[in-house]
Design an enzyme around this catalytic site. Structure first.
Site, PDB file in Angstrom:
ATOM      1  N   GLY A 186      26.453  32.100  43.568  1.00  0.00           N
ATOM      2  CA  GLY A 186      25.365  32.119  42.587  1.00  0.00           C
ATOM      3  C   GLY A 186      24.035  32.413  43.256  1.00  0.00           C
ATOM      4  O   GLY A 186      23.987  33.014  44.335  1.00  0.00           O
ATOM      5  N   VAL A 190      19.809  27.767  43.340  1.00  0.00           N
ATOM      6  CA  VAL A 190      20.771  26.676  43.199  1.00  0.00           C
ATOM      7  C   VAL A 190      21.477  26.384  44.531  1.00  0.00           C
ATOM      8  O   VAL A 190      21.832  25.235  44.822  1.00  0.00           O
ATOM      9  CB  VAL A 190      21.780  26.986  42.071  1.00  0.00           C
ATOM     10  CG1 VAL A 190      22.835  25.893  41.973  1.00  0.00           C
ATOM     11  CG2 VAL A 190      21.065  27.139  40.738  1.00  0.00           C
ATOM     12  N   GLU A 208      27.854  32.087  48.672  1.00  0.00           N
ATOM     13  CA  GLU A 208      27.938  33.512  48.327  1.00  0.00           C
ATOM     14  C   GLU A 208      26.750  33.823  47.438  1.00  0.00           C
ATOM     15  O   GLU A 208      26.763  33.513  46.250  1.00  0.00           O
ATOM     16  CB  GLU A 208      29.251  33.801  47.587  1.00  0.00           C
ATOM     17  CG  GLU A 208      30.484  33.711  48.457  1.00  0.00           C
ATOM     18  CD  GLU A 208      30.623  34.917  49.383  1.00  0.00           C
ATOM     19  OE1 GLU A 208      29.843  35.892  49.247  1.00  0.00           O
ATOM     20  OE2 GLU A 208      31.493  34.877  50.257  1.00  0.00           O
ATOM     21  N   CYS A 242      26.926  41.416  42.261  1.00  0.00           N
ATOM     22  CA  CYS A 242      26.088  40.987  43.388  1.00  0.00           C
ATOM     23  C   CYS A 242      25.862  42.093  44.416  1.00  0.00           C
ATOM     24  O   CYS A 242      24.812  42.148  45.030  1.00  0.00           O
ATOM     25  CB  CYS A 242      26.702  39.767  44.069  1.00  0.00           C
ATOM     26  SG  CYS A 242      28.375  40.052  44.656  1.00  0.00           S
TER      27      CYS A 242
HETATM   28  P1  NAD Z   1      24.988  30.694  37.341  1.00  0.00           P
HETATM   29  O1  NAD Z   1      23.797  30.512  36.479  1.00  0.00           O
HETATM   30  O2  NAD Z   1      26.345  30.788  36.717  1.00  0.00           O
HETATM   31  O3  NAD Z   1      24.956  29.521  38.411  1.00  0.00           O
HETATM   32  C1  NAD Z   1      25.959  29.386  39.393  1.00  0.00           C
HETATM   33  C2  NAD Z   1      26.571  27.998  39.324  1.00  0.00           C
HETATM   34  O4  NAD Z   1      25.599  27.013  39.671  1.00  0.00           O
HETATM   35  C3  NAD Z   1      27.093  27.648  37.945  1.00  0.00           C
HETATM   36  O5  NAD Z   1      28.401  27.109  38.064  1.00  0.00           O
HETATM   37  C4  NAD Z   1      26.091  26.646  37.430  1.00  0.00           C
HETATM   38  O6  NAD Z   1      26.670  25.694  36.561  1.00  0.00           O
HETATM   39  C5  NAD Z   1      25.592  25.985  38.697  1.00  0.00           C
HETATM   40  N1  NAD Z   1      24.222  25.463  38.565  1.00  0.00           N
HETATM   41  C6  NAD Z   1      23.180  26.053  37.922  1.00  0.00           C
HETATM   42  N2  NAD Z   1      22.063  25.325  38.051  1.00  0.00           N
HETATM   43  C7  NAD Z   1      22.404  24.237  38.791  1.00  0.00           C
HETATM   44  C8  NAD Z   1      21.683  23.093  39.263  1.00  0.00           C
HETATM   45  N3  NAD Z   1      20.388  22.921  39.007  1.00  0.00           N
HETATM   46  N4  NAD Z   1      22.362  22.183  40.010  1.00  0.00           N
HETATM   47  C9  NAD Z   1      23.666  22.343  40.292  1.00  0.00           C
HETATM   48  N5  NAD Z   1      24.394  23.398  39.850  1.00  0.00           N
HETATM   49  C10 NAD Z   1      23.771  24.324  39.121  1.00  0.00           C
HETATM   50  O7  NAD Z   1      24.856  31.992  38.175  1.00  0.00           O
HETATM   51  P2  NAD Z   1      23.558  32.629  38.826  1.00  0.00           P
HETATM   52  O8  NAD Z   1      22.916  31.662  39.750  1.00  0.00           O
HETATM   53  O9  NAD Z   1      22.757  33.326  37.785  1.00  0.00           O
HETATM   54  O10 NAD Z   1      24.328  33.749  39.698  1.00  0.00           O
HETATM   55  C11 NAD Z   1      23.849  35.006  39.889  1.00  0.00           C
HETATM   56  C12 NAD Z   1      23.620  35.211  41.373  1.00  0.00           C
HETATM   57  O11 NAD Z   1      24.867  35.101  42.044  1.00  0.00           O
HETATM   58  C13 NAD Z   1      23.081  36.568  41.710  1.00  0.00           C
HETATM   59  O12 NAD Z   1      22.049  36.429  42.644  1.00  0.00           O
HETATM   60  C14 NAD Z   1      24.271  37.274  42.332  1.00  0.00           C
HETATM   61  O13 NAD Z   1      23.918  38.280  43.255  1.00  0.00           O
HETATM   62  C15 NAD Z   1      24.998  36.147  42.989  1.00  0.00           C
HETATM   63  N6  NAD Z   1      26.413  36.460  43.185  1.00  0.00           N
HETATM   64  C16 NAD Z   1      26.896  36.524  44.459  1.00  0.00           C
HETATM   65  C17 NAD Z   1      28.216  36.852  44.682  1.00  0.00           C
HETATM   66  C18 NAD Z   1      28.783  36.938  46.074  1.00  0.00           C
HETATM   67  O14 NAD Z   1      29.995  37.021  46.209  1.00  0.00           O
HETATM   68  N7  NAD Z   1      27.955  36.911  47.104  1.00  0.00           N
HETATM   69  C19 NAD Z   1      29.048  37.102  43.589  1.00  0.00           C
HETATM   70  C20 NAD Z   1      28.521  37.027  42.311  1.00  0.00           C
HETATM   71  C21 NAD Z   1      27.202  36.680  42.112  1.00  0.00           C
END
Ligand code: NAD
Length: 382
Positions: A186, A190, A208, A242
């Protein structure tokens, strides 16, 4: 509660059940069966969450996980076997072996953009390594999360693998528990919360994250081919990938022909009206939609292709901008949507590398070049 779940997984782990290679193989097989037998349900969930096409879901969610399961199953004996390190003066009298050991109970936290594979790939790894696991899918991809919560307990050993659904609060309750490893996918915002929580228990983490993955295009390359690959990588899943190309750097005289080629590809791939294309996705949430349409109204760059966003459908058309300045709104953060800025770099590859290195480390870098000296440049910082 979170603490009961972790305690029950921990007591199963202590029995040694998950260490058996037969158990690991049977669980991997069950996971594979789930993906095959329930394919129609997965296709439906991803259509609902992201309007992902069948082909895209099959290739980028289901097949990826099946491939990983096949690889892990094939290599399992080898991966679990001890290796012999060379002896040193101190250990010359001893029998030496490095024995791979399961860590215990893993926590897997997924993001919404590839809601199935982002949790099932690490889950397959956790199982193959003989661990118990808690899977926390992203609440933002609601249909996919609900489907995983329904199906995983039906297919997998419930004493060893549990699904917890929910958002911030539920995740934070999980993070208070002591896990033996945490695999998080994510945003970096976070990730800081995850790492801080893990540090209280000295739990190792795998993060990741995202970033602005640059593209460099140099002279003497087939622009048709470049535009085909860029349009595919950028507009798949409506740019919510991503490692999608985030922005393009190229010599000034290539900018217009590249922009024209990209505009032609958008029509070729998604038709004159991408809204009607069965192959073009939607933005996952209103919050993400507002962020992206905000960027579209803020940018000062010249639009080459694209049209008006539509909030009711969370539709943002495939959009390309050229003559983008490094201080433009589009260059501020990871775009994570179907917007592709092209920036001219007068100073060639040196200026491109300087510009890339001025930002945070990206996840990926794509160089389109036939020039071996450009390809070999290792100082790009990625
Ligand atoms: P998201 O909003 O789904 O959050 C990720 C996870 O964190 C979720 O399960 C969510 O419930 C949890 N979360 C959110 N806020 C939280 C908090 N305050 N405390 C604890 N847990 C919390 O996803 P996102 O953050 O919008 O993800 C998008 C990002 O992920 C982009 O930057 C993307 O590039 C990156 N990404 C990376 C990969 C990789 O393999 N490197 C793959 C996909 C996405």
């Amino acid at each position: 509660s979170a603490s009961n779940i972790v305690a029950s997984l921990r007591s199963t782990f202590a029995t040694g059940r998950t260490r058996s290679l037969d158990w690991r193989r049977s669980q991997l097989k069950a996971l594979h069966n789930m993906l095959s037998e329930q394919e129609a349900r997965f296709l439906e969930a991803l259509w609902r969450d992201l309007r992902k096409s069948k082909q895209e879901t099959a290739a980028t969610e289901l097949l990826m996980v099946k491939g990983e399961i096949a690889k892990l199953s094939k290599e399992l004996t080898h991966l679990a076997a001890p290796t012999k390190p060379p002896k040193t003066f101190i250990s010359r009298m001893d029998g030496l072996a490095i024995q791979p050991q399961p860590l215990g109970v893993a926590l897997i936290i997924g993001a919404w953009n590839y809601p199935i594979q982002l949790v099932l790939l690490p889950l397959a790894g956790a199982i193959a390594a003989g661990n118990c696991a808690v899977v926390k899918p992203s609440e933002i991809a609601e249909a996919s999360a609900a489907l995983l919560a329904e199906l995983l307990p039906k297919y997998l050993d419930q004493d060893c693998v549990r699904v917890v659904c929910g958002g911030v609060e539920e995740t934070q309750q999980l993070l208070e528990q002591r896990f033996d490893t945490i695999f998080y996918t994510g945003s970096s915002r976070v990730a800081r919360i995850v790492m801080a929580a893990a540090s209280k228990h000295l739990t190792p983490v795998t993060l990741e994250l995202g970033g602005k993955s640059p593209v460099y295009v140099s002279h003497g390359i087939d622009l048709e081919l470049v535009s085909r690959r860029l349009a595919w990588g950028k507009f798949m899943n409506a740019g919510q990938t991503c490692i999608a190309p985030d922005y393009v750097l190229c010599p000034p005289d290539l900018m217009q022909p590249l922009a024209d080629a990209l505009a032609a590809r958008v029509i070729e791939f998604f038709g004159e009206n991408p809204r009607d294309s069965p192959d073009y996705g939607r933005i996952v949430s209103d919050r993400m939609f507002d962020r992206l349409s905000g960027l579209l109204s803020e940018t000062k760059a010249k639009r080459v292709v694209g049209g008006d966003p539509d909030k009711a459908e969370r539709f943002i058309p495939p959009t390309v901008f050229m003559d983008v300045k490094p201080d433009d709104a589009l260059m501020r953060e990871e775009l994570f949507g179907p917007i592709l800025p092209i920036l001219p770099v007068r100073g060639g590859v040196d200026e491109a590398i300087e510009l890339i290195n001025a930002g945070e480390k990206p996840l990926a870098l794509y160089a389109f070049t036939n020039d071996a000296s450009v390809r070999r440049r290792e100082d790009s910082g990625v």
